[in-house]
Design an enzyme around this catalytic site. Structure first.
Site, mmCIF file in Angstrom:
data_model
loop_
_atom_site.group_PDB
_atom_site.id
_atom_site.type_symbol
_atom_site.label_atom_id
_atom_site.label_comp_id
_atom_site.label_asym_id
_atom_site.label_seq_id
_atom_site.Cartn_x
_atom_site.Cartn_y
_atom_site.Cartn_z
ATOM 1 N N HIS A 84 22.639 44.900 44.952
ATOM 2 C CA HIS A 84 24.316 44.809 45.438
ATOM 3 C C HIS A 84 25.054 45.974 45.803
ATOM 4 C CE1 HIS A 84 28.488 42.581 45.636
ATOM 5 N NE2 HIS A 84 27.966 42.545 46.301
ATOM 6 N N GLU A 87 24.090 48.247 48.863
ATOM 7 C CA GLU A 87 24.397 47.267 50.108
ATOM 8 C C GLU A 87 25.808 47.667 50.196
ATOM 9 O OE1 GLU A 87 27.167 43.436 50.977
ATOM 10 O OE2 GLU A 87 25.557 43.393 49.602
ATOM 11 N N HIS A 88 27.319 47.775 49.407
ATOM 12 C CA HIS A 88 27.865 48.456 49.324
ATOM 13 C C HIS A 88 28.335 49.986 49.476
ATOM 14 C CE1 HIS A 88 31.269 45.701 47.830
ATOM 15 N NE2 HIS A 88 30.511 44.959 47.696
ATOM 16 N N GLU A 164 33.256 53.415 45.255
ATOM 17 C CA GLU A 164 33.030 51.739 45.103
ATOM 18 C C GLU A 164 32.999 51.374 44.156
ATOM 19 O OE1 GLU A 164 32.236 49.731 48.296
ATOM 20 O OE2 GLU A 164 32.927 52.046 47.896
ATOM 21 N N GLU A 171 35.283 42.635 43.453
ATOM 22 C CA GLU A 171 34.650 41.464 43.898
ATOM 23 C C GLU A 171 33.547 40.526 42.696
ATOM 24 O OE1 GLU A 171 30.544 40.346 46.706
ATOM 25 O OE2 GLU A 171 31.531 41.941 46.702
#
Length: 1007
Positions: A84, A87-88, A164, A171
């Site tokens: 994940h 992906e960020h 990030e 999230e």
């Protein structure tokens, strides 16, 4: 006849109606085919697969995706969450794009961008999605270049990762609410014994906080191999060859490691004995029961497999219809119940039955759910039940077939993604329609009922109850299973008792009305009719979708006209009447009457208007208009049992909301911004005790009784020669009451008691929470002058997008402290008078770490004040103009857009009888604002529409976790130091809603 048509014959299929579509001769063992139909499909030398298809819905747009067969299940223990994070990072920086340049590119071309829109990570795969304009070739080339960067050029530096982390952590925090905890617990229960159980995509907080750039880079370089990827491009291209060439140019020179990594398969072990769980979640806003039956995810290879899939769908439809009817019986065991089947992870499929029930009602609900499945095993479904679900499926495939050339590019893109990721065959809509039409009539009740054998407690069954306060224990669940098993073994479960179903919706057709006046509005392609009973009907024929007609009717005068003594009873009118049946039949009966027809109508009572709305197939327009006729001619009378069920559900909802921290938060926002009026106050149990069911139904009946007060807009695939006689019969035939009912002049309506504070108010709502959550809502009052209202409404729309973009840049991209931000506009604070000003508010909301919430509010205010004092840049203005223009271009190709625009013209404060002129004036206002919007005019608008300086009038409400008295005192002093006398601390007691238990957990991201 060949099972699958060749490419040449596909292009020769005529656009014939579904009813004339020929059947096919089928061999059940015939393979459906590996190669997808209707798409340019291939593979580059480096292993990358590609799918390219021309599709003009919407025009001049393309839906792109990069599918990667890499998900969280591939992570090692120290990598949990890294898939994940990769992906960020993709949207943060690559070798070609830095500092979120990809985001800037997307916004600069007006592409869709926001939470849950651009990327998704699951246990098995990662998907990157773009939706971009293609009116310029360079835009498509750049978008494909972005996907190519994702494939092998994502930059993983220490600075990139640190920037990030905050967004990923936010999230993660957002997932740790009641819904997230319940989903995670059920996932662990379902996947126990497999690696999937410990590999939720969001990962572990410790890993997110501490993982090194080297670990992230190693995971990316190991698994992101081009042979594990596919690029999909579906859009309004002149041809596929040029797009394939762009893909080859952008991806062809990319390379991966010499050896392709083997993607391991992780099995989920089966078990004969059921697994039980009684999950207590203090913040859950309701009780629920979930029964899951796990089975290997089979492949769809042959016609026989496809036939089995159809039979399974019929089984699920039939069982859901029974559950719907049970929920509407006297003293029902549950409020709602439904069953579904889905592939949870690559090797595993599950049938799931989920119900919501009253407090301490989980055992009763579980017993009813198990008994119904056992009833099917013992007695099967009746021929009538099967004919109903067959008609439903036939109606669905007919609609899809008629609109086969009007499918959205995003839908086709998703179909090709599933072909690549899950090997689902793509056989083309024409052939699929032929196949279903051929197979459906021969699937028997016995075949369908046989699927109940897969729903036995010996079939890897997982039974779980969810309650805010414990009432059931595991032994209770086991006892229910034993009891139902004994009843089934003794065949002591009776057959299903079917209701009588009338043949016709309208038993006696009304005398048609006639047209008193007709006007043509060529500028919007619409025709307006005034019928003899006074109803105004405006229809517009379009060719956007061949199988869609939508409509909305409205009349002025709503809940704002009610005194406090009447409000709570009358506001319950739609709920009570809906349970009884507002179209002359109980909902469970009407459901069967509408089987095979695509027609639905709903009602709504608002502050200033009463509305009904519908959606139907052109072939079922008569049925939809019959429902409208029934709405106006039915007198709903409450029965004791009907009212008991409705009030029980309402009381349960109120009790459950008291556990929801977000309900306490939202209630305080409304109270603060709109005043402590009964209209805005939350409903309490004492309010429900005041409800008079007879008064509620009488009010609802009056709301939809006088057709002369209603204006109705119809948009879609309308053949006037067919539609006009139906309009005259069922709309014109609605009888006008002897005396006018609820006739209101829009200028004389009672306005809502909207009173936005004139000072600065900053408050904290503290609620007990299992895990820390924090939500912020910052609001500013808005008042638009009636004289410039047409332009100002458009200006507010532009400013809201500008604020959203700029605050996102500051809080997310610069400081890395939020996941996403939303800006919304409310302009309903005043009655829709033609002379009064427009009042409302602009609200900004985001979630964040509780410790820095006040700091982020100050940063937001600083940014808004900077925009007021310095103005946005020319690039900022260009971006929001582009986003608005692209949204407008997409909208004008949709029926809903035209329906809303025409409705807004009728409801506009400048409407004076000519809807065409009003529509034109509004469009001129939009264009005028677009032409005049510059950094200087945007700055001036920010000063005029939002209080200037913005730090002098606003409200902020922050939802925070309740802490110990010592921490609370410390927080208070820190808060008062920052904000002076306006700082207040409020306590709230609540819990979090069960929004649905989705087991296919995907972690979606905005970048």
């Amino acid at each position: 006849m060949d099972l699958l048509p060749g490419e040449s014959s596909l292009n020769m299929v005529k656009k014939t109606g579904f009813r004339s579509l020929k059947l096919v001769n089928v061999d059940m063992d015939q393979v459906l085919g590996d190669k997808p139909v209707g798409v340019d499909y291939g593979k580059l030398e480096n292993g990358l697969s590609y799918y390219v298809r021309c599709n003009s819905k919407p025009k001049m747009r393309a839906a792109l995706a990069l599918g990667v067969k890499v998900g969280s299940v591939l992570e090692e223990e120290d990598e949990r969450g890294v898939a994940h994070i990769v992906e960020h990072l993709a949207f943060s920086a690559t070798q070609k794009y830095t500092n979120h340049d990809i985001v800037k590119f997307l916004e600069s071309v007006g592409a869709e961008f926001g939470a849950c829109q651009n990327a998704v990570t699951s246990a098995d795969d990662t998907i990157y999605e773009l939706f971009v304009p293609v009116d310029k070739l360079e835009l498509l080339s750049e978008a494909i270049s972005v996907l190519a960067e994702f494939s092998s050029e994502i930059r993983v530096s220490k600075d990139d990762l640190e920037r990030e982390r905050g967004a990923v952590l936010e999230e993660y925090r957002g997932n740790r609410n009641a819904t997230g905890r319940m989903q995670d617990a059920h996932w662990l229960l379902m996947m126990a014994g497999s690696k999937y159980a410990e590999r939720l995509p969001i990962g572990l907080e410790k890993v997110i906080r501490t993982v090194s750039p080297e670990t992230v880079k190693q995971f990316y370089q190991k698994w992101y191999h081009l042979s594990n990827m596919a690029v999909i491009a579906v859009g309004d291209f002149p041809n596929t060859e040029s797009v394939v060439e762009l893909i080859k140019n952008q991806f062809g020179l990319k390379s991966s490691a010499p050896e392709r990594p083997l993607i391991p398969t992780y099995q989920v072990p089966s078990h004969e004995e059921p697994r039980y769980s009684c999950f207590n979640e203090s913040e859950a806003t309701g009780s629920a029961v979930i029964i899951s039956y796990k089975t290997p995810a089979g492949e769809l290879n042959t016609v026989r497999d496809y036939r089995d899939l159809l039979a399974e769908s019929m089984f699920l439809y039939a069982l859901n219809q029974r559950f719907f009817k049970i929920a509407r019986r006297k003293d029902p065991p549950f409020f709602s119940c439904s069953t579904s089947a889905d592939v949870l992870v690559n090797p595993l499929k599950a049938y799931m039955i989920t119900s919501s029930c009253k407090q301490k009602g989980t055992i009763q609900a579980l017993e009813s759910m198990l008994i119904e499945v056992a009833r099917v095993r013992l007695h099967g479904f009746s021929e009538r039940e099967v004919s109903i679900v067959r008609a439903l499926l036939m109606s669905e495939i007919e609609s899809a077939y008629l609109e086969r050339d009007q499918m959205q590019s995003t839908s086709l893109r998703d179909e090709y993604l599933q072909h690549f990721l899950r090997n689902e065959p793509v056989i083309g809509m024409e052939y699929e329609a032929q196949l279903q039409k051929t197979l459906l009539p021969y699937i028997t009740a016995a075949e369908i009922s046989k699927f109940a054998d897969k729903l036995q407690t010996s079939c890897s069954c997982v039974i779980k109850t969810i309650e805010p306060r414990a009432s059931a224990i595991v032994d209770d669940l086991k006892n229910v299973v034993s009891k139902v098993s004994a009843l089934e073994e003794e065949r002591n479960i009776s057959p299903w008792d079917e209701e009588h179903i009338p043949e016709e919706i309208v038993s006696r057709k009304p005398n048609p009305g006639n047209i008193v006046q007709q006007c043509e509005y060529s500028n919007i392609g619409a025709t307006e009719l005034i019928l003899s009973n006074g109803m105004r009907v405006c229809y517009k024929s379009t060719d956007f979708l061949d199988d869609q007609v939508i409509f909305t009717g409205f009349s002025y005068g709503g809940l704002s006209e009610l005194a406090e003594s009447e409000y709570f009873s009358c506001s319950m009118g739609p709920t009570i009447a809906g349970e009884i049946g507002v179209y002359g039949y109980r909902p469970s009966v009407l459901m069967d009457m509408l089987a095979g027809k695509r027609a639905e109508v709903s009602t709504k009572l608002g502050a200033y208007t009463r509305t009904f709305a519908g959606d139907c197939s052109p072939s079922d327009l008569e049925t939809a208009l019959q429902l409208v006729y029934q709405l106006f001619t039915t007198n709903v009378t409450p029965g004791e049992e009907d009212v008991k069920i409705v009030m029980q559900m309402a009381e349960e909802m109120v009790r459950n909301q008291d556990r929801d921290p977000y309900t306490a938060f939202a209630n305080r926002v409304k109270e603060l911004n709109y005043g402590n009026s009964y209209f805005f106050r939350p409903t309490r149990l004492r309010d429900l005790k005041k409800v008079d069911p007879m008064k509620a139904c009488e009010y609802f009946n009056k709301c939809f009784k006088d057709p002369s007060t209603f204006s109705m807009v119809i948009v879609g695939n309308i053949d006037a020669s067919i539609a006009l006689p139906l309009i005259l019969q069922y709309l014109g035939g609605i009888p006008k009451p002897p005396e006018p009912l609820m006739q209101y002049n829009r200028d004389d309506l009672t306005g809502l008691p909207f009173t936005f504070p004139r000072t600065i108010i900053r408050e904290v709502v503290r609620s007990p929470m299992v895990e820390e959550q924090c939500s912020v809502q910052l609001c500013f009052p808005v008042e638009l002058n009636n004289g410039t209202m047409v332009e100002d409404i458009h200006v507010v729309g532009f400013l809201s997008k500008l604020l959203e973009t700029k605050i996102m840049q500051v809080l997310r991209f610069k400081h890395g402290q939020i996941y996403t931000v939303g800006v919304s506009v409310f302009l309903g604070g005043n009655k829709p008078s033609r002379t009064a000003n427009v009042r409302g508010d602009i609200s900004i909301n985001f979630s964040c770490d509780p410790e820095i919430s006040s700091k982020l509010v100050d940063l937001t205010l600083d940014e808004i004040l900077r925009l007021q004092e310095e103005g946005p840049s020319a690039e900022d203005v260009s971006t929001i103009l582009e986003i608005e223009q692209r949204t407008h271009e997409n909208g004008i190709q949709e029926n809903y857009y035209w329906l809303e625009r025409i409705l807004h013209s009728y409801q506009s404060r400048i409407y004076s009888g000519d809807v065409g002129t009003c529509f034109e004036t509004q469009e001129e206002g939009r264009l005028k604002v677009r032409q005049s919007l510059t950094p200087e005019t945007a700055q001036l608008a920010l000063r005029n529409i939002i209080p200037y300086p913005c730090k002098e009038q606003y409200t902020v409400v922050i939802l925070m976790p309740r802490t110990s008295p010592f921490k609370l005192l410390d927080s208070f002093f820190r808060s008062t130091t920052s904000f002076g006398r306006d700082a207040k601390i409020l306590a709230g007691i609540a819990g979090l809603a069960i929004l649905g238990l989705s087991l296919w957990r995907r972690s979606r991201s905005v970048h």
